[in-house]
Design an enzyme around this catalytic site. Sequence first.
Site, PDB file in Angstrom:
ATOM      1  N   CYS A 191       0.831  -1.212   0.000  1.00 41.05           N
ATOM      2  CA  CYS A 191       0.000   0.000   0.000  1.00 41.05           C
ATOM      3  C   CYS A 191       0.869   1.267   0.000  1.00 41.05           C
ATOM      4  O   CYS A 191       1.451   1.593  -1.019  1.00 41.05           O
ATOM      5  CB  CYS A 191      -0.994  -0.041   1.153  1.00 41.05           C
ATOM      6  SG  CYS A 191      -2.288   1.198   1.021  1.00 41.05           S
TER       7      CYS A 191
ATOM      8  N   HIS B 104      -3.067  -5.381   1.685  1.00 35.67           N
ATOM      9  CA  HIS B 104      -2.337  -5.607   2.936  1.00 35.67           C
ATOM     10  C   HIS B 104      -2.328  -7.076   3.372  1.00 35.67           C
ATOM     11  O   HIS B 104      -3.120  -7.469   4.238  1.00 35.67           O
ATOM     12  CB  HIS B 104      -2.983  -4.800   4.062  1.00 35.67           C
ATOM     13  CG  HIS B 104      -2.924  -3.328   3.865  1.00 35.67           C
ATOM     14  ND1 HIS B 104      -1.805  -2.586   4.144  1.00 35.67           N
ATOM     15  CD2 HIS B 104      -3.853  -2.453   3.420  1.00 35.67           C
ATOM     16  CE1 HIS B 104      -2.036  -1.317   3.873  1.00 35.67           C
ATOM     17  NE2 HIS B 104      -3.271  -1.204   3.423  1.00 35.67           N
TER      18      HIS B 104
ATOM     19  N   GLU C 272      -0.502  -8.289   5.395  1.00 38.02           N
ATOM     20  CA  GLU C 272      -0.187  -8.291   6.837  1.00 38.02           C
ATOM     21  C   GLU C 272      -1.433  -8.142   7.702  1.00 38.02           C
ATOM     22  O   GLU C 272      -1.369  -8.319   8.919  1.00 38.02           O
ATOM     23  CB  GLU C 272       0.834  -7.185   7.161  1.00 38.02           C
ATOM     24  CG  GLU C 272       0.304  -5.751   7.166  1.00 38.02           C
ATOM     25  CD  GLU C 272       0.203  -5.103   5.783  1.00 38.02           C
ATOM     26  OE1 GLU C 272       0.272  -5.824   4.768  1.00 38.02           O
ATOM     27  OE2 GLU C 272       0.062  -3.868   5.737  1.00 38.02           O
TER      28      GLU C 272
END
Lengths: 191, 295
Positions: free
Chosen positions: A77, A172, A174
Amino acid sequence: MEIGVLALQGDFLEHCQILQALDVSPRLVKLPRDLSGLKGLIIPGGESTTIGKLAVAFNMIEPLRLFGQTQAVWGTCAGAIFLSKDAKSDQPLLNLMDIEVERNAFGRQVDSFEIDLQAPFLDKGNHKPFHAVFIRAPIIKSVNGRAQNLLMLPDGRIVAARQDKLLATSFHPELTVDIRFHQFFLEMTKS
Amino acid sequence: MAEQVATFKVKKGLAQMLKGGVIMDVVTPEHAKIAEDAGAVAVMALERVPADIRAHGGVARMSDPELIIKIMETVSIPVMAKCRIGHFVEAQILESLGVDYIDESEVLTPADEAHHINKHDFKVPFVCGCRNLGEALRRIGEGAAMMRTKGEAGTGDVVEAVRHARSVYGAIRRLQNMPEEELMTFSKEIGAPYELVKETRALGRLPVVNFAAGGIATPADAGLMMQLGVDGVFVGSGIFKSGDPAKRANAIVKATTHYNDPEILGQVSRNLGEPMVGRQVTDIPEAELIATRGW
């Protein structure tokens, strides 16, 4: 093997948690000296303007550029924006990846979304989709030079790209518990 | 799976992207530009900073939508705006403007003295204030996707921010050492939903991002709150009520990143000019305290 996570601002701890789950000990990178000896670096999600300004203020731009010329770097991002050569915006960029990005391409926060994407390079033939979370996300408008399109939305917009040892995702990984994208990046650091 | 918008994951996710950053109160598009240039991760658009709300008295309401829209047009970073506690129509209006986060804020005059907004009803995420773990988990139960400790807004006195952060994190530490059978009574005592108490215990932290707010005026204040365990800081009156807002804003941004490096904190604290004048919280009559608003 030590992997760094740029910790100027953003969700760097979420990346660290996934790396730890993969038995990799992450090192937080805030100053140029923190880069020495690393085999790869993740630039997390966050605000790309903030990350860029802090990188300038603490003399990180050139060291990060040099690092990215020889080692693997992955931006998620804001990190993808920071890695790019062109973000159509007056902000510090690393100019490492030959991609053009458009910030906040889907609109404002109420337009943020999650979606399952087919990612053949991750699924080892089992067609298990990757769950992608987009938060005020950018898109990759064009891939140029050595950069290659890696993943698209159903409408054809590019949301992941690779250029040798550099990786950019506009979503994302994560924020999920799916470790496959991080595994993919760890493989890139070894190539 | 088709595209899903406004899930709790994406609401909470934006707050995760703001971590390690500074969110600044701004009252004009010019302020917003200064904040963005100084490295703010987001701005809070409002008509008066808390110090002026205190000074003016009267009823403090949602800002003029015109001002909020102008600020949204000026900066590329997320824009937040405040509505009154319980005023779900102000929240509906803010959502329709497209703000990125709504702060259901005790800094404005409460519209409901018993109930907060049902924040699950909205596509836009909410941040709310808390003084302790019970208050935080009640707000999250109502749908808040981000928390901030309240502190005492508009004072420039960090003491209440410290009190509230210590209260929240201290309670989480106690919770983690508690045997399972004590959790229900603990939930009852702090007035928090049982499921969220269990989740907090398992995580060892709040289920959403938690920033500090209310009284932060210097880079050292930001460093203090970060070392106490918050994920980032809100600075309200502390920047634009100081002598050199651009410089101070930038210094607080740097301090929030390097919060555990005293050498850098020392460098960025030099020559910042006058801080906001400030008002000691212990000198404020109880009826004028803002943090006690919220139920």
